[in-house]
Design an enzyme around this catalytic site. Structure first.
Site, PDB file in Angstrom:
ATOM      1  N   TYR A   7      -9.129   5.857   7.120  1.00 16.86           N
ATOM      2  CA  TYR A   7      -9.127   5.494   8.335  1.00 16.86           C
ATOM      3  C   TYR A   7     -10.175   7.544   8.645  1.00 16.86           C
ATOM      4  CZ  TYR A   7      -5.058   3.734  10.075  1.00 16.86           C
ATOM      5  OH  TYR A   7      -4.354   2.489   9.606  1.00 16.86           O
TER       6      TYR A   7
ATOM      7  N   TYR B 128       3.706   6.638  10.207  1.00 12.47           N
ATOM      8  CA  TYR B 128       2.899   5.812   9.419  1.00 12.47           C
ATOM      9  C   TYR B 128       3.864   4.271   8.954  1.00 12.47           C
ATOM     10  CZ  TYR B 128      -1.022   3.129   8.555  1.00 12.47           C
ATOM     11  OH  TYR B 128      -2.245   2.165   8.363  1.00 12.47           O
TER      12      TYR B 128
ATOM     13  N   LYS C  91       0.853  -0.229  14.539  1.00 12.59           N
ATOM     14  CA  LYS C  91       2.121   0.316  15.901  1.00 12.59           C
ATOM     15  C   LYS C  91       2.135  -0.891  16.880  1.00 12.59           C
ATOM     16  CE  LYS C  91       3.568   3.898  13.104  1.00 12.59           C
ATOM     17  NZ  LYS C  91       3.978   3.183  11.727  1.00 12.59           N
TER      18      LYS C  91
ATOM     19  N   PRO D 231      -4.568   0.515  18.987  1.00 16.54           N
ATOM     20  CA  PRO D 231      -4.374   0.318  17.523  1.00 16.54           C
ATOM     21  C   PRO D 231      -4.909   1.569  16.080  1.00 16.54           C
ATOM     22  CG  PRO D 231      -6.651  -0.064  17.717  1.00 16.54           C
ATOM     23  CD  PRO D 231      -5.708   0.109  18.928  1.00 16.54           C
TER      24      PRO D 231
ATOM     25  N   HIS E 125       0.663  -0.986   0.174  1.00  8.48           N
ATOM     26  CA  HIS E 125      -0.224   0.058  -0.429  1.00  8.48           C
ATOM     27  C   HIS E 125       0.786   1.259  -0.114  1.00  8.48           C
ATOM     28  CE1 HIS E 125      -4.302  -1.578   2.079  1.00  8.48           C
ATOM     29  NE2 HIS E 125      -3.481  -2.244   0.232  1.00  8.48           N
TER      30      HIS E 125
HETATM   31  C1  PHB Z   1      -6.627  -4.204  10.486  1.00  7.41           C
HETATM   32  O1  PHB Z   1      -6.415  -4.253   8.953  1.00  7.41           O
HETATM   33  O2  PHB Z   1      -6.423  -5.109  11.914  1.00  7.41           O
HETATM   34  C2  PHB Z   1      -6.184  -2.257  11.212  1.00  7.41           C
HETATM   35  C3  PHB Z   1      -5.361  -2.400  10.011  1.00  7.41           C
HETATM   36  C4  PHB Z   1      -4.891  -0.155  10.421  1.00  7.41           C
HETATM   37  C5  PHB Z   1      -4.759  -0.386  12.149  1.00  7.41           C
HETATM   38  C6  PHB Z   1      -5.820  -0.720  13.116  1.00  7.41           C
HETATM   39  C7  PHB Z   1      -5.911  -2.501  12.338  1.00  7.41           C
HETATM   40  O3  PHB Z   1      -4.200   0.882  12.195  1.00  7.41           O
END
Ligand code: PHB
Ligand code: APR
Length: 389
Positions: A200, A384, A296, A292, A72
C-alpha cells in the site's frame, strides 16, 4: 412457486447465504438478473478475512481456495521510498488469505449447482411485495413470462444498484454517504507480482497498490482523478505512474507486461440504516459500500451473511426470534467499524485535491508514527485481519 428464503442477487453474498442455508435444510431460491458468465466476468478484490474463510469452509466450498490461495502474514506500507511492514500474525495471531473474489464466486456457483440449488438467471423486474406482512412474495419475469415466489423471508443480496434497498421506504431508511474525489485505475497483468505481499503506497505522486491473484497474475492500482477515462491510460503510462509511486527498490524489480483487464472504479463510503424492514433483510453491497483501501468489501458482506444465516437457522430449527429481530442492529455494529477503518486507510494513503501542505505533513506524520509504533501497527492489523463477528 414457494420457498422459505427468497434470495435476490447471485453475487457472493446471495450464493454464500443460499449454500449455508441449504446445508442446514433450509430451502432457498436465488434470483439473478444476469447470467453466471456475466457475474463471473466481474473483476473484484482478493483479500479474505479468516471469518470469510471459515464461512466458506462451513459451506463446504473451500477445497480449491485451500489449494490455490495464498496466506499473507503481513503487508508493506510505504511513504515515497520509505517502507515498513505490518505483521498481522505477530499482532493478532491471524493472517489474511489472498484469493480472487471471482474464484470465490465461481466456487460458490459450482457448489450451488452440484447440490441442485435453485438459481434463476436473467430475471427482470424483480419486485418485493408485502415485506411488512407474514406472507411476503417476490414477482419477476423471465423472457416476458411473469412468475411469483411466495416465501417466509427475503434476503436482499442484490448489490448497490439492486431493488432491495429501494424497497425500504425513504421515510424509514437513512442513507449515509461519502464520495471520494478520486478513483482507482486497476489493471490485471500476466506478470509475477512485484512482491510476495501487498504494497500500500502513499507518495507525492498519489496512491498505488500492488496486489496479486497468483504467481503469474498481478493486480495493480493507481489513484486517478474522477475525470480520467480509462482510454487515456496506455499500459506504458500506467507502469510509469505505478513505478513513480512505489519505493524505488520495488520499482526497479517490477516486471511489466500487457494489461489483460483495465478499468477505473469510483470510491465511496455508504451505509443504509436499518438493514431490515419487516421480513426483508439487506446483505452486502445492497446495504453498504466501502472504498477498497481496507479490503473490506467482500468481508463486510461475510459478516452480514454470518448474522443472517445464524438468525434464520435459530428461527427455523429452534424457534428463536432474537437473531431475526436484531439482525440489523448486530450487522451495523460491525459494518460501521469496517467503514471507519476503510475511511481511515483511504484518508491516510491518498493525495486529496484540496489537501494543504499542512494536511500532507499530517499524513506523513501519521505514516511515520505507524512505522515506529508497535501499538499503532497492532491496531491496523486487528482491523485489517477482521474484527470479531
Ligand atoms: C485486490 O487484490 O484487488 C485488492 C487487494 C487489497 C485491497 C483492494 C484490492 O485493499
Ligand atoms: N434482480 C436480480 N439480481 C440483481 C438485481 C435485481 N434487481 N440487481 C442486482 N442483481 C445482482 C447483480 O447482477 C449481482 O450479481 O445481484 C448481485 C449483487 O452482487 P454484488 O454486487 O457482487 O454484491 P454482493 O454479493 O453483496 O458482494 C459484495 O462484491 O461488488 C463486490 O466490492 C463488493 O466485494 C464486495 C462484494
Amino acid at each position: 412457486m414457494r420457498t422459505q428464503v427468497c434470495i435476490i442477487g447471485g453475487g457472493p453474498s446471495g450464493l454464500l447465504l443460499s449454500q449455508l442455508l441449504h446445508k442446514r435444510g433450509i430451502d432457498t431460491i436465488v434470483l439473478e438478473r444476469k447470467t453466471r458468465d456475466y457475474v463471473l466476468a466481474r473483476i473484484r478484490a482478493g483479500v479474505l478475512e479468516q471469518g470469510f474463510v471459515n464461512l466458506m469452509r462451513e459451506a463446504g466450498v473451500s477445497d480449491r481456495m485451500d489449494r490455490e490461495s495464498y496466506v499473507h502474514d503481513g503487508t508493506v506500507m510505504s511513504r515515497n521510498d520509505d517502507h515498513f511492514r505490518i505483521d498481522f500474525t505477530h499482532h493478532t495471531g491471524t493472517p489474511v488469505v489472498v484469493y480472487g473474489q471471482t474464484e470465490v464466486t465461481r466456487d460458490l456457483y459450482d457448489a450451488r449447482e452440484a447440490m441442485g440449488g435453485k438459481i434463476i438467471y436473467n430475471t427482470d423486474g424483480v419486485t418485493i411485495h408485502d415485506a411488512k406482512t407474514d406472507a411476503p412474495y417476490v414477482t419477476y419475469t423471465v423472457d416476458g413470462t411473469e412468475f411469483r415466489i411466495d416465501c417466509d423471508y427475503i434476503a436482499g443480496c442484490d448489490g448497490f444498484h439492486g431493488v432491495s434497498r429501494k424497497t425500504i421506504p425513504d421515510n424509514v431508511r437513512t442513507d449515509y454517504e461519502k464520495v471520494y474525489p478520486f478513483g482507482w485505475l486497476g489493471i490485471l497483468s500476466e506478470t509475477p507480482p512485484v512482491h510476495h505481499e501487498l504494497i500500500y503506497a502513499n507518495s507525492d505522486n498519489g496512491f498505488a497498490l500492488c496486489s496479486m491473484r497468483n504467481a503469474n497474475l498481478s493486480r495493480y492500482y493507481v489513484q486517478v482523478p474522477l475525470t480520467d477515462q480509462v482510454e487515456a491510460w496506455s499500459d506504458d503510462r500506467f507502469w510509469t505512474a505505478l513505478k513513480s509511486r512505489i519505493p524505488g527498490e520495488f520499482a526497479e524489480q517490477l516486471i511489466t507486461g500487457p494489461s489483460i483487464e483495465k478499468s477505473i472504479a469510483p470510491l465511496r463510503s455508504f451505509v443504509t440504516e436499518p438493514m431490515q424492514w419487516g421480513r426483508l433483510f439487506l446483505c452486502g453491497d445492497a446495504a453498504h459500500i466501502v472504498p477498497p483501501t481496507g479490503a473490506k468489501g467482500l468481508n463486510t458482506a461475510a459478516s452480514d451473511i454470518h448474522y443472517l444465516y445464524h438468525a434464520l437457522v435459530a428461527h427455523y430449527l429452534d424457534g428463536e426470534a432474537e437473531g431475526i429481530d436484531r439482525y440489523s442492529e448486530k450487522a451495523l455494529l460491525r459494518i460501521w467499524k469496517a467503514e471507519r477503518f476503510s475511511w481511515w486507510m483511504t484518508n491516510l494513503l491518498h493525495q486529496f485535491p484540496d489537501q494543504t501542505d499542512f494536511d500532507r505533513k499530517m499524513q506523513s506524520a501519521e505514516l511515520a508514527f505507524l512505522r515506529d509504533n508497535d501499538s499503532a501497527q497492532a491496531v491496523l492489523a486487528e482491523n485489517y485481519v477482521g474484527l470479531p463477528y
